[in-house]
Design an enzyme around this catalytic site. Structure first.
Site, PDB file in Angstrom:
ATOM      1  N   LYS A  78     -66.110 -42.583 -55.050  1.00  0.00           N
ATOM      2  CA  LYS A  78     -65.040 -43.556 -54.876  1.00  0.00           C
ATOM      3  C   LYS A  78     -65.233 -44.278 -53.546  1.00  0.00           C
ATOM      4  O   LYS A  78     -65.687 -43.682 -52.565  1.00  0.00           O
ATOM      5  CB  LYS A  78     -63.696 -42.818 -54.900  1.00  0.00           C
ATOM      6  N   SER A 157     -55.750 -44.126 -58.516  1.00  0.00           N
ATOM      7  CA  SER A 157     -56.549 -45.190 -57.926  1.00  0.00           C
ATOM      8  C   SER A 157     -58.045 -45.011 -58.124  1.00  0.00           C
ATOM      9  O   SER A 157     -58.825 -45.925 -57.852  1.00  0.00           O
ATOM     10  CB  SER A 157     -56.228 -45.286 -56.432  1.00  0.00           C
ATOM     11  N   SER A 181     -54.182 -39.673 -58.314  1.00  0.00           N
ATOM     12  CA  SER A 181     -55.317 -40.586 -58.481  1.00  0.00           C
ATOM     13  C   SER A 181     -56.600 -39.967 -59.005  1.00  0.00           C
ATOM     14  O   SER A 181     -57.554 -40.680 -59.310  1.00  0.00           O
ATOM     15  CB  SER A 181     -55.611 -41.306 -57.161  1.00  0.00           C
TER      16      SER A 181
END
Length: 453
Positions: A78, A157, A181
């Site tokens: 990420k 996210s 997330s």
């Protein structure tokens, strides 16, 4: 070029036996990413690094010096984790010219030390401040389970992490979880997502959202894969064996408070079908009210959300200056709410958090595992959320609702796929326990996984 989704375990067997060459696997992975029709999944490809790490893995494996089951296995990160030589952009344009990181984040170093091959960075909600995964700067990855012709949200996210694994581009991607997330994109995309106890891993080099809530974890294809990644992220040479459990060894509690409110009928049906299978397999299951869950939202309504207060403190200069014009206006709007949260409110929330966490843990049995739908709905279409800001915020709140309870009360948890809901979209089954129960939750997840689908 497309790839057949493979787990870490499947790849490891091939790599360790010599049936698969790490360099060939890295090249295949990079080629699959480059040729994939969805260009919004990856934001950066680490081609030179990946080839160098794959060549080093090849030498080790040929010389009988394997670093373990992860040696030569591809991984994606990420866009919150520092990668040496690159700016950490956190899904935002305003950081694209930031100074490059001087070294890898601690967990990136740890997995590189286990022999993993970093192939790229993946997309995310800007500054990790949304559960939907929509990003106006780098595009919104398409949920691979979307019906033909539709673009469903990936969840956030850690949007790119969920889609990269679900699409079979990599077997694992590391995400962060402040309000859900990791677990949200895992559930929406039909894969495994493990949110570890906050503080289980070193956070050096991880761009924060709210340090009192931030945690990390892998999105992957199997619980065993998550166990191996967990051990390596903690610097262990190998994972210890999980207790061998069956459903009959486990005691589950289904919450009657909050988690099913407004749930889509198909989601509830998929969850209940899984519960029935576990009951037939001998699991002990009861239902119980937890007033602490409602109290979490009462505290937020009265004093504001911890994540909003801490995000505002972190981004104050950006959202009150010229940089705000370059940011997602929905992120700016949500972050600005933190300006209204007084220090007294923040301290009251922290005190309430301690009280509610203790009360919940006292109410839950010492061996009980909380089970619930990860989310009350399946992934909706992107376009209506872009067209209607009120719908965006309403859907974001509902998407985060179940999972944020676990962040507030300091849980660890694993989301597993448990069938499908409306339009054939994946449904998640969440197992949760108080902090530092990671081994128990992972063992339970491994025991029930085969009974859920």
């Amino acid at each position: 070029m497309t790839t057949e989704p493979r787990s870490i375990a499947q790849l490891s067997v091939l790599l360790q036996s010599g049936a698969l060459d790490p360099v060939a696997l890295a090249e295949e992975t990079l080629a699959a990413i480059r040729s994939h029709p969805d260009a919004a999944i990856f934001t950066v490809l680490l081609e030179e690094r990946a080839k160098a790490e794959a060549e080093a893995a090849r030498r080790r494996l040929r010389e009988g010096r394997s670093r373990g089951v992860l040696d030569g296995v591809p991984i994606a990160w990420k866009d919150l984790f520092d990668i040496a030589g690159l700016p950490t952009t956190a899904g935002s344009r305003v950081l694209k010219d930031a100074a490059p990181a001087g070294r890898d984040a601690a967990v990136v170093q740890a997995l590189a030390g286990a022999g993993m091959v970093s192939v790229g960075r993946v997309n995310m909600s800007e500054f990790a401040f949304s559960g939907l995964g929509i990003n106006p700067h780098y595009g919104t990855p398409r949920n691979p389970a979307s019906p033909a012709g539709e673009h469903r949200i990936p969840g956030g996210s850690s949007s790119g992490s969920g889609v990269a694994v679900a699409a079979g581009l990599v077997p694992v991607s590391i995400g962060t979880d402040t309000g859900g997330s990791v677990r949200i994109p895992a559930a929406f995309n039909g894969i495994v997502g493990y949110k570890a106890t906050r503080g289980r891993y070193a956070m050096d080099g991880v761009f924060p959202l709210a340090k009192s809530l931030d945690s990390l974890g892998p999105l992957c294809r199997t619980v065993q894969d998550a166990v191996w990644i967990d051990a390596a992220m903690r610097g262990q040479a190998a994972a210890g064996p999980l207790p061998r459990l069956s459903p009959a060894d486990l005691s589950f509690v289904i919450p009657e408070t909050v988690f099913f409110d407004g749930a889509e009928p198909e989601v509830a049906a998929a969850f209940e079908a899984s519960v029935e299978r576990l009951a037939r397999a001998g699991a002990r299951i009861r239902r119980q009210a937890f007033p602490e869950f409602s109290a979490v939202f009462d505290v937020m309504a009265r004093h504001g959300a911890l994540v909003t207060a801490e995000a505002f403190a972190l981004h104050r200069a950006r959202i009150t200056g010229p940089a705000a014009a370059e940011m997602d206006p929905r992120v700016v709007k949500r972050t600005l709410l933190g300006e209204k949260i007084a220090l007294s409110d923040y301290l009251e929330t922290l005190a309430a958090r301690e009280r509610l966490t203790a009360a919940f843990e006292a109410r839950l049995g010492t061996q009980d595992i909380l089970i619930s739908p990860t989310l009350p709905h399946v992934a909706p279409a992107v376009q209506p959320l872009l067209d209607d800001e009120d719908l965006f915020f309403q859907t974001n709140g509902k998407t985060l609702r179940n999972t944020l309870v676990g962040n507030f009360l300091d849980w660890c948890g694993v989301s597993l796929p448990c069938g499908t809901g409306a339009d054939g979209m994946p449904v998640g089954f969440l197992l949760s326990r108080p902090k530092d129960s990671d081994e128990r939750v992972l063992a339970a997840a491994a025991a029930v996984d085969g009974w859920l689908r």
